[in-house]
Scaffold this active site. Sequence first.
Site, PDB file in Angstrom:
ATOM      1  N   ASP A  90     -28.442  -7.352  10.236  1.00 33.75           N
ATOM      2  CA  ASP A  90     -27.005  -7.633  10.169  1.00 33.75           C
ATOM      3  C   ASP A  90     -26.271  -6.455   9.528  1.00 33.75           C
ATOM      4  OD1 ASP A  90     -24.547  -8.861  10.240  1.00 33.75           O
ATOM      5  OD2 ASP A  90     -24.930 -10.256   8.593  1.00 33.75           O
ATOM      6  N   ASP A 142     -31.465  -4.184   1.243  1.00 35.38           N
ATOM      7  CA  ASP A 142     -30.071  -3.745   1.260  1.00 35.38           C
ATOM      8  C   ASP A 142     -29.957  -2.497   0.407  1.00 35.38           C
ATOM      9  OD1 ASP A 142     -27.262  -5.313   2.122  1.00 35.38           O
ATOM     10  OD2 ASP A 142     -26.998  -3.750   0.610  1.00 35.38           O
ATOM     11  N   PHE A 184     -30.297  -5.364   5.827  1.00 37.75           N
ATOM     12  CA  PHE A 184     -28.863  -5.455   5.560  1.00 37.75           C
ATOM     13  C   PHE A 184     -28.539  -6.875   5.065  1.00 37.75           C
ATOM     14  CE2 PHE A 184     -29.790  -2.743   9.195  1.00 37.75           C
ATOM     15  CZ  PHE A 184     -29.342  -1.512   8.753  1.00 37.75           C
ATOM     16  N   CYS A 219     -20.968  -6.596  14.007  1.00 35.07           N
ATOM     17  CA  CYS A 219     -19.581  -6.957  13.697  1.00 35.07           C
ATOM     18  C   CYS A 219     -18.630  -5.847  14.101  1.00 35.07           C
ATOM     19  CB  CYS A 219     -19.440  -7.294  12.216  1.00 35.07           C
ATOM     20  SG  CYS A 219     -19.928  -5.952  11.138  1.00 35.07           S
ATOM     21  N   ASN A 249     -32.709   2.115   1.745  1.00 31.13           N
ATOM     22  CA  ASN A 249     -31.956   2.426   2.961  1.00 31.13           C
ATOM     23  C   ASN A 249     -32.715   1.814   4.146  1.00 31.13           C
ATOM     24  OD1 ASN A 249     -30.903   3.590   5.297  1.00 31.13           O
ATOM     25  ND2 ASN A 249     -30.265   5.410   4.176  1.00 31.13           N
ATOM     26  N   ALA A 250     -32.123   0.806   4.755  1.00 32.87           N
ATOM     27  CA  ALA A 250     -32.826   0.054   5.804  1.00 32.87           C
ATOM     28  C   ALA A 250     -33.086   0.912   7.048  1.00 32.87           C
ATOM     29  CB  ALA A 250     -32.027  -1.191   6.176  1.00 32.87           C
ATOM     30  N   ARG A 268     -25.961 -19.048  10.374  1.00 32.19           N
ATOM     31  CA  ARG A 268     -27.135 -19.107   9.489  1.00 32.19           C
ATOM     32  C   ARG A 268     -27.998 -20.328   9.790  1.00 32.19           C
ATOM     33  NH1 ARG A 268     -23.054 -17.337   5.278  1.00 32.19           N
ATOM     34  NH2 ARG A 268     -23.154 -15.099   5.584  1.00 32.19           N
TER      35      ARG A 268
HETATM   36  N1  SAH Z   1     -26.194 -10.558   6.233  1.00 36.53           N
HETATM   37  C1  SAH Z   1     -25.186 -10.492   5.201  1.00 36.53           C
HETATM   38  C2  SAH Z   1     -24.059  -9.514   5.479  1.00 36.53           C
HETATM   39  C3  SAH Z   1     -24.467  -8.091   5.637  1.00 36.53           C
HETATM   40  S1  SAH Z   1     -23.138  -6.970   5.502  1.00 36.53           S
HETATM   41  C4  SAH Z   1     -24.596 -11.876   4.992  1.00 36.53           C
HETATM   42  O1  SAH Z   1     -24.667 -12.686   5.918  1.00 36.53           O
HETATM   43  O2  SAH Z   1     -24.068 -12.127   3.921  1.00 36.53           O
HETATM   44  C5  SAH Z   1     -23.932  -5.449   5.688  1.00 36.53           C
HETATM   45  C6  SAH Z   1     -24.780  -5.016   4.505  1.00 36.53           C
HETATM   46  O3  SAH Z   1     -25.417  -3.803   4.856  1.00 36.53           O
HETATM   47  C7  SAH Z   1     -24.046  -4.756   3.213  1.00 36.53           C
HETATM   48  O4  SAH Z   1     -24.547  -5.573   2.204  1.00 36.53           O
HETATM   49  C8  SAH Z   1     -24.329  -3.279   2.887  1.00 36.53           C
HETATM   50  O5  SAH Z   1     -24.566  -3.052   1.498  1.00 36.53           O
HETATM   51  C9  SAH Z   1     -25.585  -3.055   3.668  1.00 36.53           C
HETATM   52  N2  SAH Z   1     -25.880  -1.661   4.045  1.00 36.53           N
HETATM   53  C10 SAH Z   1     -25.043  -0.693   4.465  1.00 36.53           C
HETATM   54  N3  SAH Z   1     -25.733   0.420   4.772  1.00 36.53           N
HETATM   55  C11 SAH Z   1     -27.048   0.153   4.527  1.00 36.53           C
HETATM   56  C12 SAH Z   1     -28.254   0.896   4.654  1.00 36.53           C
HETATM   57  N4  SAH Z   1     -28.256   2.146   5.086  1.00 36.53           N
HETATM   58  N5  SAH Z   1     -29.405   0.269   4.339  1.00 36.53           N
HETATM   59  C13 SAH Z   1     -29.428  -1.001   3.897  1.00 36.53           C
HETATM   60  N6  SAH Z   1     -28.313  -1.730   3.765  1.00 36.53           N
HETATM   61  C14 SAH Z   1     -27.137  -1.181   4.078  1.00 36.53           C
END
Ligand code: SAH
Length: 390
Positions: free
Chosen positions: A294, A245, A223, A334, A273-274, A207
């Site tokens: 992410d 998210d 995300f 990940c 939905n991203a 970060r």
């Molecule tokens: N960047 C964050 C971690 C992200 S984890 C950090 O550093 O804390 C991945 C995230 O993607 C989760 O919060 C999950 O809710 C989200 N996610 C899963 N599918 C998604 C979608 N279709 N659209 C948006 N977000 C999504």
Amino acid sequence: MTKVLLKKKISRRIENGHPWIFANEVATVEGDTTGGEIVEVYTHDKKFLGKGYINPQSQILVRLLTRDKGESIDDAFFYDRLKGAWEYRQRLGYTENCRLVFGEADYLPALIIDKFNDYFVIQTLALGMDRWKPAIVSALERLFQPKGIYERNDVPVRELEGLTQQKGFLSAPFDTRIVIRENGLQMHVDLENGQKTGYFLDQHDNRRAIQHIVKDADVLGAFCYTGSFETHAGYYGAKSVLGLDISENAVAQARRNAELNGLEKVCKYEAVNAFDVLKQWSKEGKQYDVVMLDPPAFTKSRETIQKAITGYKEINLRGMKLVKKGGFLVTSSCTNLVGPEMFLDTINLAAKDARRRLRQVTFQAQASDHPIIAGWENTNYLKFLIVQVL
Ligand code: SAH
């Protein structure tokens, strides 16, 4: 003690010192095979390999805890291992929050412990480790005098070990909504209902890597979960930040995190939905100075790697299109099975399709409190890339 004898030709993984012994790598077992018991493992010609716990119900028959024949597996063993793990993190500069134990890489297979200052979250993901929960809790109490210990064993993988999914207190009950400090910021963490152990510590070093590129920038973070990267972006001087998210809970927490840091005017969030939004906005020609991606892991199985790669290519292609010329893409993966090379190749293919050139700023793995052991594939799982998009 029960003796497990391996087949003559042992796998490269075992030769590399990885602590897993699969059932199909074993020639014979002499003695009791009750799940959770400590056994000794030998090569076909009776050379001692290590001691670990057995579970005949699991495909991973034995996970080794030690390579030292003289070392007994008892409460003191867990105390010493946890103490060693903490000393290592302290040497690396971690003071408040860290992944205290990263399973295999700390030679404590199937054990995860996240330290959030005075609070600890534990996962015991295999039967033989679950048995030692009282010893682990007592070691934590002796080492840290914690304000609270919480179990987040609500993880499906436990069922492969014949364990139930569960969560709850391992100490006297406490308020599981805590505030941690990270890189000069404060973040709400919900230990009981947050994702995984409540917070993604694996990105905490990464970060900081966005510090300079987000200054005065319009930033899009997809995300975003509870907005850790986005709050950092605001703190490091971004002009505007929009986090996306799919989880309403995550977005609500992200908004609280913005407020907690006095950044509610800069950091905004939407529960969407991203995948859909990235597609739509890239078609509409929206532009940002910095786009951060992410997503969650795309696959856990080798059969669907190709699909995962297509997924990465797709979202990164969209992400790049949303970046102004000369802006930056911050992209993570990940997915364990997508290695660093494969990830870079995928990003480069996406750039080709997007007709953009990339200049690599940095390519990192997970934070160093999640150690990587060479040759132990599953310890090297996080890819974090920043590129300038030309
Ligand atoms: N960047 C964050 C971690 C992200 S984890 C950090 O550093 O804390 C991945 C995230 O993607 C989760 O919060 C999950 O809710 C989200 N996610 C899963 N599918 C998604 C979608 N279709 N659209 C948006 N977000 C999504």
